[in-house]
Each structure stands twice: as C-alpha cells, then as structure tokens.
Design an enzyme around this catalytic site. Structure first.
Site, mmCIF file in Angstrom:
data_model
loop_
_atom_site.group_PDB
_atom_site.id
_atom_site.type_symbol
_atom_site.label_atom_id
_atom_site.label_comp_id
_atom_site.label_asym_id
_atom_site.label_seq_id
_atom_site.Cartn_x
_atom_site.Cartn_y
_atom_site.Cartn_z
ATOM 1 N N LYS A 48 0.843 -1.202 0.000
ATOM 2 C CA LYS A 48 0.000 0.000 0.000
ATOM 3 C C LYS A 48 0.878 1.253 0.000
ATOM 4 C CE LYS A 48 -3.764 -2.518 2.030
ATOM 5 N NZ LYS A 48 -4.320 -3.137 3.214
ATOM 6 N N GLN B 250 -5.058 -1.841 9.348
ATOM 7 C CA GLN B 250 -4.870 -3.181 8.791
ATOM 8 C C GLN B 250 -5.449 -4.246 9.733
ATOM 9 O OE1 GLN B 250 -3.356 -3.783 5.649
ATOM 10 N NE2 GLN B 250 -4.203 -5.808 6.006
ATOM 11 N N ASP C 206 -11.578 1.863 3.420
ATOM 12 C CA ASP C 206 -11.822 0.418 3.337
ATOM 13 C C ASP C 206 -13.308 0.141 3.091
ATOM 14 O OD1 ASP C 206 -9.967 -1.576 3.344
ATOM 15 O OD2 ASP C 206 -9.703 -1.643 5.513
#
Ligand code: NAP
Length: 285
Positions: free
Chosen positions: A53, A97, A120
């Site tokens: 990322k 995460q 997300d």
C-alpha cells in the site's frame, strides 16, 4: 472453448494511469491525496500488504504515512491515533490493517474512523449507504470485482449472478453491488443445497469461500464470467484461488487467474477511494 483471461494486473495498471493523471490535476489545485495506514503487531502477511500500500501511494504521488505500532498497543492508544488522523488535514483516507491483536475490538476501531475517511468501506454508515444505494466509499475487493466484470465489456444488467460466500468484506457487498448494476443475484453459502446446480445457471459467478480449488468446471455455465476472489496458500507455498482454474477455464467465457486477478485490484481500488475521499473533502468531485 478456452476462456479469455481477465487480467487484474493489466486492468489495475490502466486504472492507475487514470489515478496518476487525476493526482497531477489535483496538485495544480494544491491538493495531494493522503493515506494513513495503521499496522498493529508483526503479522507477516499484514506487513506485506502494508508495504504494498505504501509503495502504491508513492508511485501514484499520494502523501503516505504508515504507523507501525507495537503488538501490545492498547485499544485506547489506537483509538487516540485514529482520532488524531480523523482531524488531520493532510489525511484523506485511514486504513487500519486487519486482523488486530485479540485484545483490541475491531468493531470499536472501525466505528471510530471518520466516515468520509473510511477508504476500506467497512464503517457501518458506508455499509448502510451501500445497502440503500446512497453515495458511499465502496469496499475495495468487491468494487474491484465489479470493475473486472465491466471491463470484459459485458452489460451486467439483467444477468443472473451467483455469489458464493456471504462475508461482510466480500460476499455481501459484492452481491449488493451486482444488484445495484441490475443483476439478478443468488447468494450461496455453507448451508446452500444444490450449489452446483445454482452455479450452472450463473452468467456471472463470483467465488469467495476460502477453500483452494473447490469450484471446478461442473459449477460453471458455458460462456460464464468467473471471478475468483479466493487467496489460499497451499502447503507447497503456492497461491491458489477457490476456483480450479485449469478445469473451469475450459468452460467459462472469461475467468480471473490467481494470482493476478482480483488481488491487484484491491489496492488499486483503495487508491481510487482515497482519491475520491480527497476530492470530496475539497469539494472537487
Ligand atoms: P470468510 O469470511 O471465511 O467467508 C467465507 C464464506 O464462504 C462464508 O460465507 C461461508 O459460508 C462460505 N463457505 C464456506 N465453505 C463453504 C462451502 N463448502 N460451500 C459454500 N460456501 C461456503 O472469507 P472471506 O473473508 O469472504 O474471504 C474469502 C476468500 O477470499 C479467502 O480465500 C480470502 O483470502 C479471499 N480474499 C481475497 C481478497 C483479495 O484481495 N483478493 C480480499 C479478501 C478476501 P457461511 O457464511 O455459511 O459460513
């Protein structure tokens, strides 16, 4: 018939060219999209995802921050960091995460992320907006699946789509997005009866189970589009999808490989979401 391969790698590169162009345009207006990624602990797979990322952010000209926190970080400390990032002007997207260490409640952390920075797409408000069809930041892997189907040139409207799996991060949102595109959607899961029969009726088959090579040619309607979300590490160390690619490709019209299918799309859609969040926050959409 051998299926046409849907290369997520190639589609991903095409989208990244479009993103990079938009980032340049924004720079002319003094705006740089910013993504903050928070990693708690040292899970090896998570470390790889976070590095990828960070790399994508740098390649595309985003401001990038990675906060690597000790596995013993308390929930309060993590929530305090999320709160600080929520208020920070140079951050448009926040990604924590997952999975988090067991002593931290994932839901509390997801709920704490500002809705407009939830790149997300996991915040309940974004999920709710997806359900009722309002504007929202879409979850990355499901959005990537839809993009891959569209780039085959197929009109999703009126098609019968079968989704195997009903998780909150893949199966459910994929089926909602397919409905939004006017597909007729059937959802299958571990209690579904006659699954092969249902799958053989699918013009579009999306598979998100987490079992290597489970779906073979006997589940595939001739000419169907097969999207394999599965990412399973075999004992040999090789990565395998949920679809038995070698057999399914002899029947399908289009099929995604693993690796190189849905996987590369997930990070690209994250970059797309961060760009969208930046444009919205600056009133430039
Ligand atoms: P999950 O939360 O474990 O959900 C799996 C789903 O499959 C459940 O709904 C389960 O049904 C269903 N299922 C399990 N066994 C089944 C069977 N024998 N027949 C029919 N349905 C069955 O998994 P997930 O998070 O959705 O992930 C699925 C796969 O996608 C995994 O391999 C994961 O690694 C991969 N993935 C890839 C990406 C990417 O970027 N490419 C992103 C996310 C996930 P029940 O609900 O009845 O239990």
């Amino acid at each position: 018939m051998t299926a046409a391969i849907i290369s997520g790698k190639q589609v991903s590169e095409e989208i990244r060219v479009e993103i990079a162009r938009e980032v340049q345009e924004l720079a002319g207006r003094g705006v740089q999209p910013g993504l903050a990624v928070v990693l708690v602990g040292e899970d090896p797979a998570s470390q790889v995802y976070v590095r990828n990322k960070e790399k994508s952010c740098i390649e595309l000209g985003f401001h990038s921050e990675v906060h690597r926190l000790d596995a013993a970080t308390s929930q309060e400390e993590l929530l305090a960091l999320v709160d600080e990032l929520n208020r920070r002007d140079n951050i448009d997207g926040i990604l924590v995460q997952l999975p988090l260490p067991k002593h931290i409640e994932e839901k509390a952390v997801i709920d704490a992320i500002a809705v407009e920075k939830d790149v997300d797409g996991f915040h309940p408000v974004n999920v709710g907006n997806l359900v009722i069809g309002d504007d929202s930041l879409l979850p990355c892997t499901p959005a990537g699946c839809i993009e891959l189907i569209k780039r085959t040139g197929t009109d999703i409207s009126g098609k019968h789509a079968v989704v195997i799996g009903r998780s909150n991060i893949v199966g459910k949102p994929v089926s909602l997005l397919l409905q939004r595109e006017n597909a007729t959607v059937t959802m299958c899961h571990s209690r579904t009866q006659n699954m092969a029969e249902l799958c053989r009726q699918a013009d579009i088959l999306v598979v998100a189970i987490g079992r290597a090579n489970m779906i073979d040619a006997s589940f595939v309607k001739p000419g169907a589009i097969v999207i394999d979300v599965g990412m399973n590490r075999l004992e040999t160390g090789k990565l395998a999808g949920d679809v038995d690619y070698e057999s399914a490709k002899e029947v399908a019209g289009h099929i995604t490989p693993v690796p190189g299918g849905v996987g590369p799309m997930t990070i690209t859609m994250l970059m797309q979401n961060t760009l969208t969040a930046a444009k919205r926050r600056h009133g430039l959409e």
